[in-house]
Design an enzyme around this catalytic site. Structure first.
Site, PDB file in Angstrom:
ATOM      1  N   LEU A  93       0.919  -1.243  -0.009  1.00 55.66           N
ATOM      2  CA  LEU A  93      -0.037   0.143  -0.012  1.00 55.66           C
ATOM      3  C   LEU A  93       0.930   1.228   0.013  1.00 55.66           C
ATOM      4  CD1 LEU A  93      -2.015  -1.453   2.801  1.00 55.66           C
ATOM      5  CD2 LEU A  93      -3.325  -0.603   0.908  1.00 55.66           C
ATOM      6  N   GLU A 138      -6.768   6.087 -10.972  1.00 54.62           N
ATOM      7  CA  GLU A 138      -6.277   7.194 -12.031  1.00 54.62           C
ATOM      8  C   GLU A 138      -5.234   6.616 -12.944  1.00 54.62           C
ATOM      9  OE1 GLU A 138      -5.387  10.808  -9.673  1.00 54.62           O
ATOM     10  OE2 GLU A 138      -3.710  11.446 -11.182  1.00 54.62           O
ATOM     11  N   TYR A 182       2.004  10.564 -11.223  1.00 55.33           N
ATOM     12  CA  TYR A 182       1.643   9.383 -10.386  1.00 55.33           C
ATOM     13  C   TYR A 182       0.850   8.285 -11.204  1.00 55.33           C
ATOM     14  CZ  TYR A 182      -1.963   7.433  -7.054  1.00 55.33           C
ATOM     15  OH  TYR A 182      -2.549   6.788  -6.031  1.00 55.33           O
ATOM     16  N   TRP A 212     -11.751   5.884  -2.299  1.00 51.43           N
ATOM     17  CA  TRP A 212     -12.121   5.280  -1.054  1.00 51.43           C
ATOM     18  C   TRP A 212     -11.984   6.259   0.025  1.00 51.43           C
ATOM     19  CZ3 TRP A 212      -9.383  -0.132  -0.437  1.00 51.43           C
ATOM     20  CH2 TRP A 212      -9.525  -0.959  -1.476  1.00 51.43           C
ATOM     21  N   ARG A 257     -16.842  12.250  -9.383  1.00 53.68           N
ATOM     22  CA  ARG A 257     -16.014  11.327  -8.911  1.00 53.68           C
ATOM     23  C   ARG A 257     -17.019  10.289  -8.306  1.00 53.68           C
ATOM     24  NH1 ARG A 257     -12.311  13.534 -10.740  1.00 53.68           N
ATOM     25  NH2 ARG A 257     -10.124  14.058  -9.899  1.00 53.68           N
ATOM     26  N   TYR A 332      -0.847  21.102 -12.831  1.00 49.78           N
ATOM     27  CA  TYR A 332      -2.246  20.506 -12.232  1.00 49.78           C
ATOM     28  C   TYR A 332      -2.946  20.249 -13.442  1.00 49.78           C
ATOM     29  CZ  TYR A 332      -6.388  18.962  -9.684  1.00 49.78           C
ATOM     30  OH  TYR A 332      -7.392  18.164  -9.190  1.00 49.78           O
ATOM     31  N   ASP A 334      -6.583  17.311 -14.476  1.00 51.33           N
ATOM     32  CA  ASP A 334      -7.785  16.547 -13.716  1.00 51.33           C
ATOM     33  C   ASP A 334      -8.450  15.376 -14.472  1.00 51.33           C
ATOM     34  OD1 ASP A 334      -9.226  15.739 -11.312  1.00 51.33           O
ATOM     35  OD2 ASP A 334     -10.233  17.694 -11.376  1.00 51.33           O
TER      36      ASP A 334
HETATM   37  P1  NAD Z   1      -1.827   6.629   2.930  1.00 52.92           P
HETATM   38  O1  NAD Z   1      -1.077   7.717   2.536  1.00 52.92           O
HETATM   39  O2  NAD Z   1      -2.828   6.869   4.155  1.00 52.92           O
HETATM   40  O3  NAD Z   1      -1.020   5.257   3.134  1.00 52.92           O
HETATM   41  C1  NAD Z   1       0.137   5.158   2.652  1.00 52.92           C
HETATM   42  C2  NAD Z   1       1.007   4.509   3.876  1.00 52.92           C
HETATM   43  O4  NAD Z   1       2.364   4.164   3.097  1.00 52.92           O
HETATM   44  C3  NAD Z   1       1.473   5.733   4.821  1.00 52.92           C
HETATM   45  O5  NAD Z   1       1.220   5.070   6.115  1.00 52.92           O
HETATM   46  C4  NAD Z   1       3.038   6.200   4.674  1.00 52.92           C
HETATM   47  O6  NAD Z   1       3.604   6.292   5.767  1.00 52.92           O
HETATM   48  C5  NAD Z   1       3.384   4.594   3.782  1.00 52.92           C
HETATM   49  N1  NAD Z   1       4.678   4.856   3.154  1.00 52.92           N
HETATM   50  C6  NAD Z   1       4.739   5.631   2.061  1.00 52.92           C
HETATM   51  N2  NAD Z   1       6.097   5.527   1.776  1.00 52.92           N
HETATM   52  C7  NAD Z   1       6.652   4.329   2.550  1.00 52.92           C
HETATM   53  C8  NAD Z   1       8.011   4.173   2.450  1.00 52.92           C
HETATM   54  N3  NAD Z   1       8.849   4.324   1.728  1.00 52.92           N
HETATM   55  N4  NAD Z   1       8.412   2.963   3.524  1.00 52.92           N
HETATM   56  C9  NAD Z   1       7.414   2.727   4.566  1.00 52.92           C
HETATM   57  N5  NAD Z   1       5.916   3.126   4.243  1.00 52.92           N
HETATM   58  C10 NAD Z   1       5.694   4.176   3.400  1.00 52.92           C
HETATM   59  O7  NAD Z   1      -2.608   6.290   1.564  1.00 52.92           O
HETATM   60  P2  NAD Z   1      -4.098   5.319   1.187  1.00 52.92           P
HETATM   61  O8  NAD Z   1      -5.253   5.800   0.847  1.00 52.92           O
HETATM   62  O9  NAD Z   1      -3.909   4.481   2.538  1.00 52.92           O
HETATM   63  O10 NAD Z   1      -3.517   4.562   0.048  1.00 52.92           O
HETATM   64  C11 NAD Z   1      -3.091   3.105  -0.026  1.00 52.92           C
HETATM   65  C12 NAD Z   1      -2.644   2.871  -1.220  1.00 52.92           C
HETATM   66  O11 NAD Z   1      -3.772   2.770  -2.101  1.00 52.92           O
HETATM   67  C13 NAD Z   1      -1.502   3.593  -2.086  1.00 52.92           C
HETATM   68  O12 NAD Z   1      -0.856   2.986  -2.991  1.00 52.92           O
HETATM   69  C14 NAD Z   1      -2.434   4.550  -3.062  1.00 52.92           C
HETATM   70  O13 NAD Z   1      -1.717   4.984  -4.440  1.00 52.92           O
HETATM   71  C15 NAD Z   1      -3.770   3.712  -3.160  1.00 52.92           C
HETATM   72  N6  NAD Z   1      -4.963   4.450  -3.584  1.00 52.92           N
HETATM   73  C16 NAD Z   1      -5.822   4.889  -2.594  1.00 52.92           C
HETATM   74  C17 NAD Z   1      -6.772   5.443  -3.114  1.00 52.92           C
HETATM   75  C18 NAD Z   1      -7.988   5.960  -2.152  1.00 52.92           C
HETATM   76  O14 NAD Z   1      -8.847   6.058  -2.305  1.00 52.92           O
HETATM   77  N7  NAD Z   1      -7.624   6.234  -0.682  1.00 52.92           N
HETATM   78  C19 NAD Z   1      -7.170   5.927  -4.407  1.00 52.92           C
HETATM   79  C20 NAD Z   1      -6.241   5.373  -5.261  1.00 52.92           C
HETATM   80  C21 NAD Z   1      -5.190   4.784  -4.967  1.00 52.92           C
HETATM   81  N1  UDP Z   2     -10.835  19.408  -4.979  1.00 52.46           N
HETATM   82  C1  UDP Z   2     -11.495  20.367  -4.610  1.00 52.46           C
HETATM   83  N2  UDP Z   2     -11.324  21.151  -3.527  1.00 52.46           N
HETATM   84  C2  UDP Z   2     -10.360  20.820  -2.653  1.00 52.46           C
HETATM   85  C3  UDP Z   2      -9.717  19.558  -2.805  1.00 52.46           C
HETATM   86  C4  UDP Z   2      -9.954  18.884  -4.014  1.00 52.46           C
HETATM   87  O1  UDP Z   2     -12.281  21.077  -5.605  1.00 52.46           O
HETATM   88  O2  UDP Z   2     -10.348  21.389  -1.680  1.00 52.46           O
HETATM   89  C5  UDP Z   2     -11.133  18.598  -6.239  1.00 52.46           C
HETATM   90  C6  UDP Z   2      -9.953  18.030  -7.003  1.00 52.46           C
HETATM   91  O3  UDP Z   2      -9.408  19.280  -8.122  1.00 52.46           O
HETATM   92  C7  UDP Z   2     -10.575  16.790  -7.819  1.00 52.46           C
HETATM   93  C8  UDP Z   2     -11.354  16.174  -6.591  1.00 52.46           C
HETATM   94  O4  UDP Z   2     -11.571  17.442  -5.647  1.00 52.46           O
HETATM   95  O5  UDP Z   2     -11.073  17.294  -8.835  1.00 52.46           O
HETATM   96  C9  UDP Z   2     -11.069  15.050  -5.963  1.00 52.46           C
HETATM   97  O6  UDP Z   2      -9.714  15.322  -5.394  1.00 52.46           O
HETATM   98  P1  UDP Z   2      -8.750  14.541  -4.621  1.00 52.46           P
HETATM   99  O7  UDP Z   2      -7.640  14.979  -3.828  1.00 52.46           O
HETATM  100  O8  UDP Z   2      -9.535  13.658  -3.455  1.00 52.46           O
HETATM  101  O9  UDP Z   2      -8.200  13.271  -5.399  1.00 52.46           O
HETATM  102  P2  UDP Z   2      -8.465  12.533  -6.989  1.00 52.46           P
HETATM  103  O10 UDP Z   2      -9.816  12.141  -6.797  1.00 52.46           O
HETATM  104  O11 UDP Z   2      -8.251  13.800  -7.892  1.00 52.46           O
HETATM  105  O12 UDP Z   2      -7.502  11.814  -7.215  1.00 52.46           O
END
Ligand code: NAD
Ligand code: UDP
Length: 386
Positions: A93, A138, A182, A212, A257, A332, A334
């Protein structure tokens, strides 16, 4: 717990999971689920553990012998391979995954999402260990529909916007739009994992989360994160609501979204963990296609829900428009719209999301209010006094 069977009726054997990034938002919920509802062990790897402290202490917790925290930065720690070898399954993660970083820290973003993930894939492949890797929705980038004329009737046709794991193209903007650093790094690690599967037999599952959200997501600037930090939209809007300031709509808040409750999504991940035969070799969209809103609609709904859970009336001007350049800086861009196709996850794991957007916002904003309202009040009164 005893006697639990998988989707094919086979008993589920307890396993050891090396969870990298276990201290983050998703990791904390996954650890909670695994401790409360399964017999599995977790080797939790992260640079910090604030969000899972409640699962690690005190030693009298029922699952104390099933979770171990390892403070490791995977960029440069030789202990990582040993932990992957000790585990049956690795879940990765770890990532930089906040859009504000993609255009302002593109190198860190690319290193974190591609280079730092390489050894994890390699150790799993070389040691014959299963890998569940977290990618992102993404990787789809923009929809095909975004390139059609504004008034084209084809924009209403799902063929042009529903995102399918095995059919949709990945459409990113030009290189100078560093937002896509990213998505591009995540796409390349997906391709590498897929190739390890094809050429070297790596057993893998790739997860593409679609927004999520829930408790413990990101941080509230100035309270449990940097004052100048810009988290993802849930935490940005929560922060604005807690401080009674207008919610900022980037470029009019027109992007769309689909939001899914973290607890629904974690159910899907548990099914992947416990049904390897059905999950291996697949890429899964995990989202809630029924919860689609524009960012403006999200802001309006969060304002209403927050009023309800806090008992405070909303402010006179609940939202303001800001340009993306002002909010995120140069580079930036989107994603216009993100609707996950659910066919593959439905067929393989029989999973469906349950929670409506209103309900998930109500439980999440109740948590935000309970956790942060007092701290914000104190921080704001200190600023006023100074
Ligand atoms: P988050 O930032 O809360 O969790 C990521 C964790 O990874 C953090 O606790 C951070 O400290 C740890 N981490 C980062 N680099 C590290 C390193 N070098 N060594 C050890 N630990 C490290 O993010 P999240 O929302 O929990 O997301 C988890 C994964 O899911 C990510 O890969 C993210 O790209 C993917 N993801 C999440 C969402 C979402 O909706 N939350 C959406 C798209 C993708
Ligand atoms: N966004 C916004 N105001 C904020 C933060 C985000 O309008 O204060 C918008 C952002 O430009 C994007 C959407 O909300 O269109 C979702 O952003 P998020 O950072 O959650 O991540 P994304 O879904 O783009 O990965």
């Amino acid at each position: 717990m005893a006697g639990k069977v998988d989707l094919d009726g086979n008993p589920i054997k307890p396993i050891t999971i090396c969870m990298i990034g276990a201290g983050g938002f998703i990791g904390s919920h996954l650890c909670e689920k695994l401790m409360a509802e399964t017999p599995h062990k977790v080797l939790a790897v992260d640079v910090c553990n604030d969000k899972i402290k409640h699962l690690l202490e005190p030693a009298s917790l029922a699952w104390a012998d099933r979770i171990q925290f390892h403070r490791i930065n995977i960029k440069n720690d030789s202990r990582l391979e040993g932990l992957i070898k000790m585990a049956d399954l690795t879940i990765n993660l770890a990532a930089i995954c906040t859009p504000a970083d993609y255009n302002t820290r593109p190198l860190d973003t690319i290193y974190s999402n591609f280079i730092d993930a390489l050894p994890v894939v390699k150790y799993c492949s070389e040691n014959g260990k299963r890998l569940i890797h977290f990618s992102t929705c993404e990787v789809y980038g923009k929809t095909i529909g975004a390139f059609l004329p504004k008034n084209s009737p084809l924009r209403q046709d799902p063929t042009y916007y529903v995102l399918m794991e095995d059919a949709s193209p990945c459409i990113f903007g030009p290189i100078e739009k560093q937002r896509w650093s990213y998505a591009c790094a995540k796409q390349l690690i997906e391709r590498l994992i897929y190739a390890e599967g094809a050429e070297n037999g790596l057993e893998f599952t790739i997860v593409r989360p679609f927004n999520w959200i829930g408790p413990r997501m990101d941080f509230i600037p100035g309270i449990d994160g940097p004052s100048e930090g810009v988290p993802r939209v849930l935490a940005c809007f929560s922060n604005n609501l807690l401080r009674r300031e207008p919610l900022k709509l980037v470029d009019g808040g027109e992007s769309q979204r689909t939001f899914i409750y973290i607890k629904d999504a974690i159910e899907a991940v548990l099914l992947m963990i416990e049904n390897p035969a059905r999950a291996n070799g697949h890429i899964f969209n995990v989202g809630n296609p029924n919860n689609e809103v524009t960012v403006r609609q999200l802001a309006e709904m969060m304002t209403q829900v927050y009023s309800k859970v806090s008992g405070e009336s909303s402010i006179e001007t609940p939202t303001i428009d800001v340009s993306s350049k002002e909010f995120y800086g140069e580079g930036y861009d989107d994603s216009d719209k993100r609707i996950p196709d659910m066919t593959i996850i439905n067929k393989q794991l029989g999973w469906n999301p349950k929670t409506s957007l209103w309900d998930l916002l109500e439980s999440t904003l109740t948590y935000q209010h309970r956790t942060y309202a007092e701290a914000i009040k104190q921080a704001m009164s200190k600023t006023t006094a100074n």
